[in-house]
Design a protein around this motif. Structure first.
Motif, PDB file in Angstrom:
ATOM      1  N   LYS A   1      47.082 -16.999   4.780  1.00 56.39           N
ATOM      2  CA  LYS A   1      46.360 -17.395   5.871  1.00 56.39           C
ATOM      3  C   LYS A   1      46.821 -16.587   7.132  1.00 56.39           C
ATOM      4  N   VAL A   2      47.991 -16.553   7.451  1.00 55.00           N
ATOM      5  CA  VAL A   2      48.364 -15.317   8.517  1.00 55.00           C
ATOM      6  C   VAL A   2      47.835 -14.236   8.401  1.00 55.00           C
ATOM      7  N   ASN A   3      47.625 -13.666   7.503  1.00 54.23           N
ATOM      8  CA  ASN A   3      47.110 -12.289   7.032  1.00 54.23           C
ATOM      9  C   ASN A   3      45.432 -12.601   7.402  1.00 54.23           C
ATOM     10  N   ASN A   4      45.111 -13.456   7.014  1.00 51.26           N
ATOM     11  CA  ASN A   4      43.392 -13.663   6.986  1.00 51.26           C
ATOM     12  C   ASN A   4      43.153 -13.936   8.514  1.00 51.26           C
ATOM     13  N   VAL A   5      43.920 -14.527   9.245  1.00 55.61           N
ATOM     14  CA  VAL A   5      43.639 -14.811  10.558  1.00 55.61           C
ATOM     15  C   VAL A   5      43.568 -13.440  11.415  1.00 55.61           C
ATOM     16  N   GLU A   6      44.651 -12.581  11.132  1.00 48.45           N
ATOM     17  CA  GLU A   6      44.930 -11.277  11.508  1.00 48.45           C
ATOM     18  C   GLU A   6      43.297 -10.309  11.100  1.00 48.45           C
ATOM     19  N   ILE A   7      42.879 -10.683   9.949  1.00 51.82           N
ATOM     20  CA  ILE A   7      41.813  -9.795   9.679  1.00 51.82           C
ATOM     21  C   ILE A   7      40.540 -10.362  10.459  1.00 51.82           C
ATOM     22  N   ILE A   8      40.426 -11.633  10.559  1.00 47.74           N
ATOM     23  CA  ILE A   8      39.377 -12.406  11.269  1.00 47.74           C
ATOM     24  C   ILE A   8      39.392 -12.154  12.964  1.00 47.74           C
ATOM     25  N   LYS A   9      40.700 -11.846  13.304  1.00 51.36           N
ATOM     26  CA  LYS A   9      40.798 -11.521  14.668  1.00 51.36           C
ATOM     27  C   LYS A   9      40.354  -9.997  14.922  1.00 51.36           C
ATOM     28  N   ARG A  10      41.096  -9.182  14.060  1.00 54.59           N
ATOM     29  CA  ARG A  10      40.679  -7.602  14.279  1.00 54.59           C
ATOM     30  C   ARG A  10      39.294  -7.298  14.133  1.00 54.59           C
ATOM     31  N   ASN A  11      38.506  -7.994  13.144  1.00 54.89           N
ATOM     32  CA  ASN A  11      37.282  -7.626  13.083  1.00 54.89           C
ATOM     33  C   ASN A  11      36.323  -8.290  14.062  1.00 54.89           C
ATOM     34  N   GLY A  12      36.748  -9.370  14.673  1.00 50.22           N
ATOM     35  CA  GLY A  12      36.221 -10.113  15.881  1.00 50.22           C
ATOM     36  C   GLY A  12      36.241  -9.014  17.282  1.00 50.22           C
ATOM     37  N   LYS A  13      37.481  -8.407  17.320  1.00 43.57           N
ATOM     38  CA  LYS A  13      37.644  -7.446  18.380  1.00 43.57           C
ATOM     39  C   LYS A  13      36.788  -6.318  18.128  1.00 43.57           C
ATOM     40  N   LEU A  14      36.633  -5.856  16.740  1.00 42.03           N
ATOM     41  CA  LEU A  14      35.821  -4.801  16.496  1.00 42.03           C
ATOM     42  C   LEU A  14      34.269  -5.034  16.882  1.00 42.03           C
ATOM     43  N   LEU A  15      33.992  -6.145  16.466  1.00 44.81           N
ATOM     44  CA  LEU A  15      32.411  -6.712  16.814  1.00 44.81           C
ATOM     45  C   LEU A  15      32.335  -6.613  18.353  1.00 44.81           C
ATOM     46  N   SER A  16      33.276  -7.223  19.009  1.00 50.51           N
ATOM     47  CA  SER A  16      33.265  -7.531  20.500  1.00 50.51           C
ATOM     48  C   SER A  16      33.058  -6.003  21.071  1.00 50.51           C
ATOM     49  N   ASN A  17      33.977  -5.204  20.493  1.00 47.80           N
ATOM     50  CA  ASN A  17      33.830  -3.443  21.037  1.00 47.80           C
ATOM     51  C   ASN A  17      32.444  -2.949  20.914  1.00 47.80           C
ATOM     52  N   ILE A  18      31.925  -3.249  19.776  1.00 48.14           N
ATOM     53  CA  ILE A  18      30.614  -2.654  19.146  1.00 48.14           C
ATOM     54  C   ILE A  18      29.389  -3.360  20.446  1.00 48.14           C
ATOM     55  N   ILE A  19      29.498  -4.456  20.788  1.00 42.00           N
ATOM     56  CA  ILE A  19      28.765  -5.216  21.610  1.00 42.00           C
ATOM     57  C   ILE A  19      28.909  -4.737  23.025  1.00 42.00           C
ATOM     58  N   ASN A  20      30.411  -4.381  23.499  1.00 42.98           N
ATOM     59  CA  ASN A  20      30.543  -3.921  24.673  1.00 42.98           C
ATOM     60  C   ASN A  20      29.915  -2.500  25.039  1.00 42.98           C
ATOM     61  N   ASP A  21      30.106  -1.662  23.937  1.00 47.46           N
ATOM     62  CA  ASP A  21      29.573  -0.197  23.875  1.00 47.46           C
ATOM     63  C   ASP A  21      28.052  -0.241  24.082  1.00 47.46           C
ATOM     64  N   ILE A  22      27.280  -1.017  23.472  1.00 51.33           N
ATOM     65  CA  ILE A  22      25.907  -1.088  23.633  1.00 51.33           C
ATOM     66  C   ILE A  22      25.537  -1.745  25.078  1.00 51.33           C
ATOM     67  N   LEU A  23      25.992  -2.761  25.460  1.00 52.02           N
ATOM     68  CA  LEU A  23      25.952  -3.287  26.633  1.00 52.02           C
ATOM     69  C   LEU A  23      26.246  -2.194  27.888  1.00 52.02           C
ATOM     70  N   ASP A  24      27.411  -1.395  27.850  1.00 48.65           N
ATOM     71  CA  ASP A  24      27.795  -0.488  28.799  1.00 48.65           C
ATOM     72  C   ASP A  24      26.653   0.841  28.656  1.00 48.65           C
ATOM     73  N   LEU A  25      26.060   1.124  27.640  1.00 46.61           N
ATOM     74  CA  LEU A  25      25.319   2.335  27.577  1.00 46.61           C
ATOM     75  C   LEU A  25      24.089   2.083  28.161  1.00 46.61           C
ATOM     76  N   SER A  26      23.630   0.625  27.797  1.00 52.47           N
ATOM     77  CA  SER A  26      22.358  -0.061  28.328  1.00 52.47           C
ATOM     78  C   SER A  26      22.353   0.317  29.999  1.00 52.47           C
ATOM     79  N   LYS A  27      23.609  -0.230  30.436  1.00 56.70           N
ATOM     80  CA  LYS A  27      23.854  -0.331  31.891  1.00 56.70           C
ATOM     81  C   LYS A  27      23.811   1.324  32.637  1.00 56.70           C
ATOM     82  N   VAL A  28      24.441   2.156  31.730  1.00 58.09           N
ATOM     83  CA  VAL A  28      24.267   3.456  32.287  1.00 58.09           C
ATOM     84  C   VAL A  28      22.976   4.138  32.189  1.00 58.09           C
TER      85      VAL A  28
END
Length: 920
Positions: A574-601
């Motif tokens: 369960k700890v390992n799964n939580v780490e995987i979920i957290k890591r993929n959540g951050k990756l998904l957040s980074n992708i969205i942030n890149d898209i938003l930053d590029l649109s603002k630029v």
């Protein structure tokens, strides 16, 4: 050698017309001779013989003038030519004598016809004999005999028709028919005789000065003289018949009884016709006179005609003056006012004619009166109408002239070449643009042809002009030049048709428009279309890639979240799964942030917040995060300085770290073995003194020349076909380049070789450098042992939040549960509200240390709830908790009364750190 001969068709036709006209005159003269008596008959016989003879001879002479032998000069022997005229006149005299006798028998017509045919044939062949040229004539006896037979038939027909026309009521129709028949027969005799002659070249025959040379002037003189004689004779004949007719009518009137005269004039209703005696007394009265004047015959017969005159005319003895004028001049005509029986007046046209007896003595007067009152009024109205029409025509003409001038002005103002051509391709009109293009003046260009204007270029356009003259509209393009100017012209040729004959082309109009710029624009549009298609394909590929990149971590989050519900899962799993979920959540957040930053630029709305940054601390943070990723791949990461670097710079730390994370992260991602070296140094700059440069060198796959050309284009990666191997959205490099430009620098590929690695250089403007580090610093990790001066912190001390009471306001039950769980794990006392109105009421009623407020909620959103709380004096911290991550949204939150702004998805460490900050 036989000579080539030909006939001039126009002169041949003229000779036939002369023959017909001569026949018509001759037949008219034959009738005049028949009608004349005594000496008058002899005179008309002589005149008729001359006119008829000259006319027939003229036809033969004109027919001979129509005969030509190319290269041969021809003349006539004058004595023989005059002899032929005499023969023609004698033949005509014989014919007229035959038909003028009171009784004409068939034998006399036959003998006269034979004599006349012999004379006509003799006239023709004497005329032929009088020809002088360097050739002799050989005759075809059959054709000669045939021509004489034709002359005999024509002569007999002429005499027979003349006798038949004496008292025929349809004389005019027969006269015209006979004239045509005789003219054609005489012409046939002449040209049969001409065809019978063969001309053989003979140089021994010479033309002397005594011979009459054939010229166009001679031709015109003969024709003109002949027509004059015939016209005079015809006029005399017509005049003689008219005079005879008038004399006969006069005699009939004088010799007829008054009863017959009364019956004649009684039928006339529109004219007052009556007779006067020598004293002016009325002797007869017709119904027309009764209708016009109102007097019956019994009321006026025997009375003086002055009863019809006005008082003034009666007192001035106008009646006597009119009768005297009629008597002295033989005719009186005038207009005057007359009076009716009822006293009304009318305008009358009066004609008075004296009447003479057989002895020549005056017997009385005839008077014809017509009421012309309405006619004069009608004439006056007609004159007014004509004047009005003339005025309208003048006005219309003026308007048309003005319209023409206006159209010419408009045509001259058009930025196109306009010209009008006739059927011979001569220019009849050209506007100023046309003249300017060909460098020809308006006065000079008229009547020039297009070939004169175009020169050698005419042949290239000739077929299009030919189509226009055939009635087709043609449009084509042509590269052309004039006076050193070059252009592409779109040329349209439009045919002009005749106003009366709609299918007849009378010319064409050319309209030429320069389309050089349009062609350039067309090329640019084509290139833009191709670029748009490429961009569209690129974006399609990017969207497909982006879909993959978003769905990959999202799938992991959803999958491992579902696994977490399994009861058979151990605590470590369960700890390992939580780490995987957290890591993929951050990756998904980074992708969205890149898209938003590029649109603002791209929209030009990216806000840069420059502050003083400790460069060593920033590098330490970058190294601590990137080193973990490098260690996971077994790659050595080194960060060092080269030369002196500043200890502090003025820049946006968040954007700088974002750039370095992207560039160093790419280097680690595309490197399977080896190392990634980061060097920091100050480099000179032309535009701003010095730049702070970060050189990132890896030993990875490298980039080819073709790939490097499109490396910094939006939505592009070095190799789309291998994207799935390494992942990524293709936004990192283009976003990093734009962010670096916003920080006063750039991102560039400094060097790369496939299979050997790449070197990227990031530059920024460091601002005013005050302190400088002269020693180098490095961060490295090898075999798990630290050998660098930079301390990497992996965790922060946990803040004590057990004393806090927090109100969570969010319409999403999942978000409320998640935030509540995080806070309760940190020892925080939590209460919740599901909308802004409930949250506002609980905040005012309770004693909370801090409020976490969502923005978008039903009933009352977070903005309104916060404003209401601040209006009511609420002083406790309120922190916005929303999925809106834009800088503009953060600014709006602070302006609405919020103390801070946290974004979803919730980062536990950021949430706890913020609560600790506001609880201190």
């Amino acid at each position: 050698m036989d000579m080539a001969t030909r006939f001039v068709p126009s002169i041949v036709l003229l000779s036939v017309l002369v023959a017909i006209f001569a026949s018509y005159v001759a037949l008219n003269l034959a009738h005049s001779v028949t009608q004349a008596k005594g000496k008058a008959q002899a005179a008309w016989l002589a005149i008729g013989a001359i006119a008829m003879g000259v006319g027939i001879w003229s036809m033969h002479f004109v027919g001979m003038l129509a005969f030509e032998m190319p290269g041969m000069e021809m003349a006539y022997d004058v004595p023989f030519m005059l002899l032929s005229v005499v023969v023609a006149i004698l033949a005509s005299a014989l014919a007229l004598f035959v038909v003028s006798r009171p009784i004409v028998t068939a034998s006399s017509i036959l003998s006269g016809g034979i004599a006349m045919a012999a004379a006509i044939a003799g006239m023709h062949y004497i005329g032929m004999f009088s020809m002088r040229m360097a050739a002799r004539i050989e005759w075809n006896l059959f054709l000669v005999v045939l021509s004489i037979v034709i002359a005999l038939v024509a002569s007999f027909a002429a005499l027979w028709i003349s006798v038949r026309l004496r008292n025929n009521p349809e004389r005019l129709k027969l006269l015209v028919f006979a004239s045509i028949l005789m003219g054609v027969a005489i012409s046939g005799m002449h040209y049969t005789g001409m065809v019978a002659a063969t001309f053989v070249h003979d140089d021994s025959i010479k033309i002397t000065n005594s011979h009459l040379l054939v010229t166009s002037g001679l031709t015109m003189a003969v024709i003109a003289t002949t027509l004059l004689i015939l016209c005079l004779a015809l006029a005399g004949s017509v005049g003689q018949r008219l005079w005879t007719l008038r004399t006969k009518i006069t005699e009939d009137i004088v010799n007829s009884s008054e009863e017959k005269f009364r019956m004649l004039v009684e039928a006339v209703k529109d004219y007052a016709i009556f007779m006067l005696d020598l004293d002016g007394n009325i002797t007869t009265w017709n119904s027309g006179a009764e209708r016009i004047t109102g007097y019956k015959d019994g009321e006026v017969i025997g009375k003086h005609v002055s009863i019809l005159y006005s008082l003034d005319d009666a007192q001035n003895d106008t009646t006597s003056r009119e009768l005297r004028d009629a008597r002295e001049t033989g005719h009186f005509e005038g207009e005057a006012i007359r009076v009716r029986k009822d006293g009304t007046k009318f305008l009358a046209n009066v004609v008075i004619t004296p009447l003479f007896g057989r002895d020549g003595g005056l017997k009385g007067y005839s008077k014809v009166t017509r009421d012309i009152t309405l006619l004069k009024a009608s004439d006056a109205r007609m004159r007014n109408v004509n004047e009005e029409l003339e005025q309208r025509v003048r006005e219309r003409t003026t308007a048309l002239q003005g319209r023409e001038a206006q159209l010419q002005t408009i045509t001259n103002a058009l930025p196109v070449l306009v010209a009008q051509f006739d059927k011979q391709e001569r220019i009849t009109f050209a506007n100023e643009s046309f003249c300017d293009w060909f460098q020809v003046g308006r006065e000079e260009i008229t009547n020039l042809s297009f070939s004169d204007i175009l020169g050698e270029r005419y042949e290239a356009n000739k077929e299009h002009f030919a189509k226009a003259l055939r009635g087709e509209s043609v449009t084509y393009e042509r590269k052309t030049a004039s006076a050193g100017r070059h252009a592409i012209m779109s040329i349209t040729c439009v045919p002009e048709f005749d106003d009366h004959e709609k299918k007849t082309v009378k010319g064409f109009i050319i309209v030429a428009t320069e389309v050089s710029k349009y062609k350039e624009i067309e090329g640019e549009l084509k290139a833009a279309k191709e670029a748009a298609e490429v961009a569209n394909a690129t974006k399609s590929a990017f969207l497909a890639n982006m879909s993959h990149e978003i769905r990959t971590p999202l799938g992991a989050i959803l999958g491992f979240s579902e696994l977490m519900m399994s009861e058979a899962m151990s605590a470590s799993e369960k700890v390992n799964n939580v780490e995987i979920i957290k890591r993929n959540g951050k990756l998904l957040s980074n992708i969205i942030n890149d898209i938003l930053d590029l649109s603002k630029v791209e929209a030009g709305k990216l806000q840069i917040e420059k502050t003083e940054v400790k460069i060593l601390a920033l590098l330490n943070e970058v190294a601590s995060l990137m080193n973990l990723e490098a260690q996971g791949k077994g790659i050595k990461l080194t960060i060092s300085s080269e030369g002196a670097i500043p200890s502090r710079v003025i820049t946006d730390p968040t954007r700088l770290k974002q750039i370095l994370f992207n560039i160093i992260g790419n280097a680690i991602k595309f490197t399977e073995r080896g190392s990634v070296d980061v060097k920091v140094q100050l480099v000179p700059s032309r535009s701003a003194g010095t730049k702070l440069a970060f050189s990132v060198k890896d030993t990875g796959t490298g980039i080819s020349t073709d790939q490097s050309a499109r490396l910094f284009e939006p939505f592009m990666q070095a190799d789309v076909t291998t994207t799935r191997k390494f992942g990524g959205t293709g936004l990192g490099l283009v976003l990093s380049k734009k962010l670096a430009a916003a920080l006063g620098g750039d991102v560039r590929l400094d060097a790369s070789s496939p299979g050997e690695g790449s070197t990227f250089v990031v530059t920024i403007d460091p601002g005013h450098v005050r302190e400088v580090l002269f020693e180098s610093s490095a961060s490295s990790s090898e075999d798990g042992a630290e050998k660098n001066v930079i301390r990497i912190s992996t965790s922060e001390p946990v803040a004590d939040l057990r004393h806090l009471e927090v109100l969570i306001v969010d319409d999403s039950s999942d978000n409320r549960a998640l935030v509540k769980k995080i806070l309760m794990l940190s020892g925080v006392s939590v209460d919740v509200a599901s909308n802004g109105r409930e949250g506002m009421e609980k905040a005012l009623a309770g004693d909370f240390d801090l409020v976490l407020m969502d923005l978008q909620m039903p009933e009352m959103d977070g903005y309104e709830a916060t404003r209401n709380l601040r209006t009511r004096g609420y002083k406790k911290p309120i922190i916005a908790l929303t999925a809106h991550a834009m800088t503009e949204e953060r600014k709006r939150c602070l302006e609405s009364g919020f103390n801070d702004h946290l974004t979803k998805p919730i980062d536990r460490e950021s949430l706890v750190r913020t609560l600790a900050e506001y609880s201190a």
